[in-house]
Write a protein that holds these residues in place. Sequence first.
Motif, PDB file in Angstrom:
ATOM      1  N   GLN A  10     -45.646 -58.509  97.875  1.00  0.00           N
ATOM      2  CA  GLN A  10     -44.384 -58.775  97.818  1.00  0.00           C
ATOM      3  C   GLN A  10     -43.600 -57.480  97.373  1.00  0.00           C
ATOM      4  O   GLN A  10     -42.466 -57.216  97.575  1.00  0.00           O
ATOM      5  N   VAL A  11     -44.166 -56.642  96.234  1.00  0.00           N
ATOM      6  CA  VAL A  11     -43.828 -55.552  95.555  1.00  0.00           C
ATOM      7  C   VAL A  11     -43.577 -54.566  96.477  1.00  0.00           C
ATOM      8  O   VAL A  11     -42.589 -53.933  96.691  1.00  0.00           O
ATOM      9  N   VAL A  12     -44.522 -54.164  97.430  1.00  0.00           N
ATOM     10  CA  VAL A  12     -44.428 -53.132  98.437  1.00  0.00           C
ATOM     11  C   VAL A  12     -43.429 -53.409  99.459  1.00  0.00           C
ATOM     12  O   VAL A  12     -42.387 -52.697  99.949  1.00  0.00           O
ATOM     13  N   ASN A  13     -43.378 -54.854  99.854  1.00  0.00           N
ATOM     14  CA  ASN A  13     -42.483 -55.159 100.735  1.00  0.00           C
ATOM     15  C   ASN A  13     -41.045 -55.079 100.400  1.00  0.00           C
ATOM     16  O   ASN A  13     -39.961 -54.749 101.180  1.00  0.00           O
ATOM     17  N   SER A  14     -40.899 -55.530  99.409  1.00  0.00           N
ATOM     18  CA  SER A  14     -39.534 -55.538  98.764  1.00  0.00           C
ATOM     19  C   SER A  14     -38.968 -54.313  98.551  1.00  0.00           C
ATOM     20  O   SER A  14     -37.518 -53.938  98.983  1.00  0.00           O
ATOM     21  N   ALA A  15     -39.645 -53.054  98.086  1.00  0.00           N
ATOM     22  CA  ALA A  15     -39.321 -52.000  98.042  1.00  0.00           C
ATOM     23  C   ALA A  15     -38.854 -51.203  99.336  1.00  0.00           C
ATOM     24  O   ALA A  15     -37.577 -50.676  99.362  1.00  0.00           O
ATOM     25  N   PHE A  16     -39.438 -51.303 100.409  1.00  0.00           N
ATOM     26  CA  PHE A  16     -39.401 -50.734 101.607  1.00  0.00           C
ATOM     27  C   PHE A  16     -38.001 -51.436 102.379  1.00  0.00           C
ATOM     28  O   PHE A  16     -37.437 -50.938 103.271  1.00  0.00           O
ATOM     29  N   GLN A  17     -37.997 -52.874 102.360  1.00  0.00           N
ATOM     30  CA  GLN A  17     -36.977 -53.597 102.890  1.00  0.00           C
ATOM     31  C   GLN A  17     -35.643 -53.166 102.406  1.00  0.00           C
ATOM     32  O   GLN A  17     -34.612 -53.156 103.055  1.00  0.00           O
ATOM     33  N   GLN A  18     -35.600 -53.091 100.949  1.00  0.00           N
ATOM     34  CA  GLN A  18     -34.410 -52.480 100.411  1.00  0.00           C
ATOM     35  C   GLN A  18     -33.899 -51.162 101.079  1.00  0.00           C
ATOM     36  O   GLN A  18     -32.869 -50.957 101.047  1.00  0.00           O
ATOM     37  N   PHE A  19     -34.910 -50.281 101.058  1.00  0.00           N
ATOM     38  CA  PHE A  19     -34.598 -49.113 101.802  1.00  0.00           C
ATOM     39  C   PHE A  19     -34.168 -49.197 102.971  1.00  0.00           C
ATOM     40  O   PHE A  19     -33.282 -48.422 103.270  1.00  0.00           O
ATOM     41  N   PHE A  20     -34.635 -49.980 104.000  1.00  0.00           N
ATOM     42  CA  PHE A  20     -34.185 -49.838 105.491  1.00  0.00           C
ATOM     43  C   PHE A  20     -32.998 -50.600 105.431  1.00  0.00           C
ATOM     44  O   PHE A  20     -32.238 -50.584 106.260  1.00  0.00           O
ATOM     45  N   ARG A  21     -32.786 -51.629 104.422  1.00  0.00           N
ATOM     46  CA  ARG A  21     -31.329 -52.194 104.582  1.00  0.00           C
ATOM     47  C   ARG A  21     -30.194 -51.232 104.161  1.00  0.00           C
ATOM     48  O   ARG A  21     -29.180 -51.427 104.940  1.00  0.00           O
TER      49      ARG A  21
END
Length: 376
Positions: free
Chosen positions: A253-264
């Motif tokens: 969840q920590v990893v996914n949240s960081a990159f999802q925010q970046f690509f959004r």
Amino acid sequence: MAIIKCPECGHQISDKASICPVCGVKIENNIIKCPHCGNVYLKDQPTCPVCHQSPLASTVATQQPAIPVQPQIQPSQSAAAEQQAPRKSNKNKIIAIIIAVAIIIAGGYWYASSMNSLHGDEETAYVNAMNSSDPAVLQDYLDSFKDAPQEHIDSIQAHLEILKMNDTEWTNAIISNSKTALQQYIDNHPNSLHKTEALHKIDSIDWAQCSRQNTPEAYQAYLTEHSEGEHIVEAQEKLDKLDATTVGADDKQVVNSAFQQFFRGINNNDEMGITSAVSSTLHFLTNPNATKQDVISFLHKLHKDDVRSLTWRANNDYNIKKKDMGDNTYEYDVEFTVDESVSYINSDNDKFNQYKVRGHVDSNGKISSLQLVKIG
């Protein structure tokens, strides 16, 4: 053999019985039949409880010779002197007879006591052997008491055969090296001398299996099943170490949240959104000392004037390696793929790209490294 009443509880039993089956008092070689009234009582009683006569008195009375009665004659003084010597001789004979009878009775009592003592030793050894699970104890009884009652010998031999059979079961269980077989042996023989060894063997089997698996689930299962096992300290250490490097749902969840925010942030052309996902300095693309401003510049290059829309979508193929930084903090090395769809004002220029992303997320959950490698 005769049927008598137990002198302790009155239950009818055989006079050859070892003990009374009702009250447990010892019977064989421990009772006296009163010669006066016929009552049966225990040897440790000095007199018969019914007629209160001693068996010794009867023995003396029956064995003491009668003293002949001399007729009353008026002898002269010299004749009386001549009769005095025979009277003294008769008196001495009587005393000697009484002493001899006493010696005989005492000897008989000593012999009976000795026999009772030996019998008592046999009884104690018999009880101990029947309560033992050691074949050597039972065999020692058979070797030491060859004249024991046949029913005792039969019981000991039967018990010994059962123990030997149990030993065969134990041999089969230990050779099988099977946890199931060992546990079945314990269930069938909960009081066996081999129980401790069987539990040790089961513990070793479970430990070897969880060591081969080397997973948090395996070590946790060992700790749960063997709360007092021989490897609980080592199992806990292994579990803690794996917990520090095993990627769980929270880590993903920590990893996914960081990159999802970046690509959004890229998709929405959102400077604040994209920079909030990265650390203040980072290894970005080919620049090992990039700043947030460099990230913004990259964003602007993507959103050119002829671009109608831009969509970056991370695929769910994360390969995450977890690093323990101490104090319950962790960092993550990440690899995954991302799809890029670009829609231009001139739709003939629309394109689709796929990239492999190599990144790093720091202990604050921020992207501190990101490289893109185009696929195909």
